[in-house]
Design an enzyme around this catalytic site. Structure first.
Site, PDB file in Angstrom:
ATOM      1  N   MET A 199     -23.311   7.425   2.993  1.00 34.39           N
ATOM      2  CA  MET A 199     -23.608   8.566   3.860  1.00 34.39           C
ATOM      3  C   MET A 199     -23.451   9.886   3.107  1.00 34.39           C
ATOM      4  SD  MET A 199     -24.769   9.509   6.643  1.00 34.39           S
ATOM      5  CE  MET A 199     -24.601   8.582   8.160  1.00 34.39           C
ATOM      6  N   PHE A 235      17.569   8.885   2.173  1.00 34.22           N
ATOM      7  CA  PHE A 235      16.613   7.929   1.620  1.00 34.22           C
ATOM      8  C   PHE A 235      15.614   7.504   2.702  1.00 34.22           C
ATOM      9  CE2 PHE A 235      15.441   3.432   0.730  1.00 34.22           C
ATOM     10  CZ  PHE A 235      14.645   3.694  -0.374  1.00 34.22           C
ATOM     11  N   GLN A 236      14.345   7.563   2.377  1.00 37.53           N
ATOM     12  CA  GLN A 236      13.246   7.218   3.291  1.00 37.53           C
ATOM     13  C   GLN A 236      13.276   8.021   4.577  1.00 37.53           C
ATOM     14  OE1 GLN A 236      12.892   2.869   3.546  1.00 37.53           O
ATOM     15  NE2 GLN A 236      11.529   2.997   1.771  1.00 37.53           N
ATOM     16  N   LYS A 257      18.505   4.555  13.165  1.00 39.30           N
ATOM     17  CA  LYS A 257      19.126   3.245  12.960  1.00 39.30           C
ATOM     18  C   LYS A 257      20.400   3.068  13.813  1.00 39.30           C
ATOM     19  CE  LYS A 257      20.354  -0.034   9.472  1.00 39.30           C
ATOM     20  NZ  LYS A 257      19.509  -1.074   8.963  1.00 39.30           N
ATOM     21  N   GLU A 300       0.811  -0.515   6.605  1.00 43.50           N
ATOM     22  CA  GLU A 300       1.043   0.021   7.951  1.00 43.50           C
ATOM     23  C   GLU A 300      -0.232   0.592   8.562  1.00 43.50           C
ATOM     24  OE1 GLU A 300       3.058   0.575   5.389  1.00 43.50           O
ATOM     25  OE2 GLU A 300       5.110   0.098   5.995  1.00 43.50           O
TER      26      GLU A 300
HETATM   27  C1  TPP Z   1     -10.758   8.103   4.890  1.00 49.58           C
HETATM   28  C2  TPP Z   1     -12.062   8.787   4.676  1.00 49.58           C
HETATM   29  N1  TPP Z   1     -12.327   9.360   3.486  1.00 49.58           N
HETATM   30  C3  TPP Z   1     -13.526   9.985   3.288  1.00 49.58           C
HETATM   31  C4  TPP Z   1     -14.462  10.053   4.274  1.00 49.58           C
HETATM   32  C5  TPP Z   1     -15.778  10.768   4.049  1.00 49.58           C
HETATM   33  N2  TPP Z   1     -16.911   9.839   4.152  1.00 49.58           N
HETATM   34  C6  TPP Z   1     -17.654   9.679   5.270  1.00 49.58           C
HETATM   35  S1  TPP Z   1     -18.833   8.527   5.129  1.00 49.58           S
HETATM   36  C7  TPP Z   1     -18.395   8.204   3.545  1.00 49.58           C
HETATM   37  C8  TPP Z   1     -19.127   7.168   2.727  1.00 49.58           C
HETATM   38  C9  TPP Z   1     -18.919   5.817   3.236  1.00 49.58           C
HETATM   39  O1  TPP Z   1     -19.413   4.907   2.292  1.00 49.58           O
HETATM   40  P1  TPP Z   1     -19.475   3.364   2.571  1.00 49.58           P
HETATM   41  O2  TPP Z   1     -18.225   2.916   3.183  1.00 49.58           O
HETATM   42  O3  TPP Z   1     -19.909   2.674   1.342  1.00 49.58           O
HETATM   43  O4  TPP Z   1     -20.559   3.270   3.723  1.00 49.58           O
HETATM   44  P2  TPP Z   1     -22.113   3.603   3.757  1.00 49.58           P
HETATM   45  O5  TPP Z   1     -22.250   5.034   4.178  1.00 49.58           O
HETATM   46  O6  TPP Z   1     -22.659   3.343   2.378  1.00 49.58           O
HETATM   47  O7  TPP Z   1     -22.626   2.663   4.795  1.00 49.58           O
HETATM   48  C10 TPP Z   1     -17.337   9.023   3.134  1.00 49.58           C
HETATM   49  C11 TPP Z   1     -16.743   9.035   1.798  1.00 49.58           C
HETATM   50  C12 TPP Z   1     -14.108   9.453   5.510  1.00 49.58           C
HETATM   51  N3  TPP Z   1     -14.927   9.488   6.565  1.00 49.58           N
HETATM   52  N4  TPP Z   1     -12.929   8.815   5.661  1.00 49.58           N
END
Ligand code: TPP
Length: 583
Positions: free
Chosen positions: A478, A120-121, A170, A58
């Site tokens: 990042m 349920f759900q 529903k 979803e």
């Molecule tokens: C759903 C979610 N979980 C955690 C984060 C925190 N977060 C921001 S950037 C990042 C790293 C992203 O890594 P990647 O997708 O490998 O991209 P890169 O920075 O290496 O280009 C994280 C964990 C987020 N923004 N969204």
């Protein structure tokens, strides 16, 4: 009585009312996932000519509806069952809410007689989504249903757009009523102000006339209101440099000589210097997010601020504003253009252009790896900018923002406000459905892409030719960058390579066999095409090859594990304190 009237008199079920309303609104595409609590709706959808896209999660459905909305300017529609179906929509609804994207999310709910019984759900969907929807409805009376659908679309698409959720028990879907038409819309307390106050607009024109160092700071509102053309006219008339937020990219041409690029944490040095020196900021459809302002008490210390925004709650929320103007960006710009006098700003432009020359965005091309910035530049070159680019979140997103010169609105899809990893790929699917004539890329990190990788099945089965470009650094890049710069290189929980229980091992593993998963094999497992590249010399060929292939393709680009995004304003610092800008 003529035949049409006769049909109108007929009784319809709730599910029939919904389908009739969606068709009446010319909704051509719906994304979703079925379940017991929406089976009546799906049963009817089966016989319509609405294109239904079965995503594999979803979350994929709601992001796809969001990408469809961003690329097309029309509302996106998604549907999920009660309970876990509804909770799986939550992240996508919050993403759309933060970025003001019009979505109508439809959820099933347990029968009214069971609500509150831990059936349920059952979850309290309207309770859970109250803080992340512009408005939401639990349909309690079938006689109100037609009106609710009408209102939901109206609220989602007018004023500052946003997601609206309709939760349909529903028994409402199955019950029957002869009240199958909506009446005129009159929602007390909801009357968006579209036209700006002329007195304020004239005052703004006077401020602009007097300013010696003006800067236009434009946000996503420019794109939402379709004000890009007017923004170009306005900027050219008053010869004022323009910087945009991440969501404003494409709202002003990236190749225009007045363009300064993005401002803020990973903005250009010259955009940030311009803001810090400026004596007048003309903010349009932007909300002074903390990633933009840096340390708020030191933001634009010499500037008066004109703030144009459709949402009165946004005006003056984060910064003190000298001239607030509530209204639609396009209509306000139209009025402002009538009263503002042409202006040259020669001295100021000289200063700004000198900064542009002295502090350009630059990167180093290293041997034996792919440079992520170069990948972004090549995609732009090869498509000549006639493409839609979705991003995930992290370094990949910032390299796109810095190096892809977006010339047109609605060509960048990115989760700005919430920063949702896993957004890009399903959003790209939605965009490709909205604009099949354009190449659509998802530029991803190896972390983010794994959050909704299951949508490869959606793309393959429906032959949606999205090209996924993974900038594969083997890290949650990042976060690793922050750890490197501010946490003494303690790479806690950010290494994605195999055998990395000991974080130090992460640095030593050889590329690429220690990477997990093998994205080329993964593409193949889903029935897509996978290409892996290791060097800059391979970049152009891979992109061209991917574009020649009709279906979805993954290009796995092995980049330097410790490549960083520069320049950077550390969180909470002033925009002047940029690190890593290569002067
Ligand atoms: C759903 C979610 N979980 C955690 C984060 C925190 N977060 C921001 S950037 C990042 C790293 C992203 O890594 P990647 O997708 O490998 O991209 P890169 O920075 O290496 O280009 C994280 C964990 C987020 N923004 N969204």
């Amino acid at each position: 009585m003529n035949k049409e009237k006769m049909i109108d008199k007929k009784k319809l079920s709730g599910a029939e009312i919904l389908i009739k309303a969606l068709k009446g609104k010319d909704i051509k595409v719906i994304f979703g996932y079925p379940g017991g609590a929406v089976i009546d709706i799906f049963n009817l959808l089966y016989d319509t000519d609405i294109d239904f896209y079965l995503t594999r999660h979803e979350q994929g459905a709601v992001h796809a509806a969001d990408g469809y909305a961003r690329a097309s300017g029309k509302p996106g529609v998604c549907i999920a069952t009660s309970g876990p179906g509804a909770t799986n929509l939550v992240t996508g609804i919050a993403t759309a809410y933060m970025d003001s994207i019009p979505i109508v999310a439809i959820t099933g709910q347990v029968p009214t007689s069971l609500i509150g019984n831990d059936a349920f759900q059952e979850v309290d969907t309207t309770g859970i989504t109250r803080a992340i929807t512009k408005h939401n409805y639990l349909v309690k009376d079938i006689d109100e249903f037609a009106q609710i659908i009408e209102e939901a679309f109206y609220i989602a698409t007018t004023g500052r757009p946003g997601p609206v959720l309709i939760d349909i028990p529903k028994d409402i879907q199955q019950g029957k009523t002869s009240k199958i038409e909506s009446g005129p819309i009159n929602i007390p307390g909801y009357k968006p102000t579209l036209v700006g106050n002329m007195k304020q607009i004239k005052k703004a024109a006077e401020f602009i006339e007097k300013a010696k160092k003006p800067v236009i700071y434009a946000g996503g509102g420019i794109i939402t209101s379709g004000a890009s053309e007017l923004l170009i006219k306005f900027a050219e008339k008053i010869n004022t440099p323009v910087t945009t937020t991440l969501l404003g990219l494409g709202g002003f041409p990236g190749t225009h000589e007045l363009f300064l690029g993005m401002l803020g944490m990973h903005g250009t040095q010259y955009a940030n210097y311009a803001i810090m020196e400026s004596d007048l900021i003309i903010a349009i459809g932007a909300r002074f997010d903390d990633r933009v302002t840096g340390k708020i008490s030191e933001f634009a210390p010499h500037a008066k601020i004109i703030h144009i925004d459709i949402d009165p709650a946004s005006v003056g929320k984060n910064v003190r504003v000298d001239i607030p103007i509530v209204g639609d960006a396009k209509l306000v710009l139209k009025d402002l253009l009538k009263v503002v006098k042409p202006k040259k700003n020669e001295d100021w432009l000289k200063v700004v252009n000198a900064w542009k020359e002295k502090y350009p965005l630059r990167y180093e091309k290293k041997p034996n790896v792919v440079s992520p910035q170069y990948v972004v530049e090549c995609i732009r070159d090869i498509t000549k900018g006639n493409a839609i680019i979705a991003t995930e979140v992290g370094q990949n997103q910032m390299w796109v923002a810095q190096y892809y010169k977006f010339d047109k609105p609605r060509t960048l899809l990115t989760s700005g406000g919430l920063g949702t990893m896993g957004y890009g790929f399903p959003a790209a699917i939605g965009a490709k459905i909205a604009r099949p004539e354009l190449p659509v890329f998802d530029i991803a990190g190896d972390g983010s892409i794994q959050m909704n990788i299951q949508e490869l099945a959606t793309a393959v089965t429906k032959n949606i030719g999205v090209k996924i470009v993974i900038l594969n650094n083997g890290y949650l890049g990042m976060v690793r960058q922050w750890q490197e710069l501010f946490y003494n290189k303690r790479y806690a929980a950010t290494c994605l390579k195999t055998g990395a229980l000991n974080p130090n091992k992460c640095k030593k593993v050889e590329m690429p066999l220690e990477y997990s998963p093998d994205f080329v094999k993964l593409a193949e497992a889903y029935g897509a095409t996978g290409i892996r590249i290791y060097k800059n010399e391979e970049v152009k060929g891979a992109i061209k090859k991917a574009l020649e292939i009709e279906g979805p393709v993954i290009i796995d680009c092995i980049i330097d594990s410790e490549e960083n995004v520069f320049p950077m304003v550390p969180a909470g610092a002033s925009l002047r304190q940029m690190i890593g800008g290569m002067a």
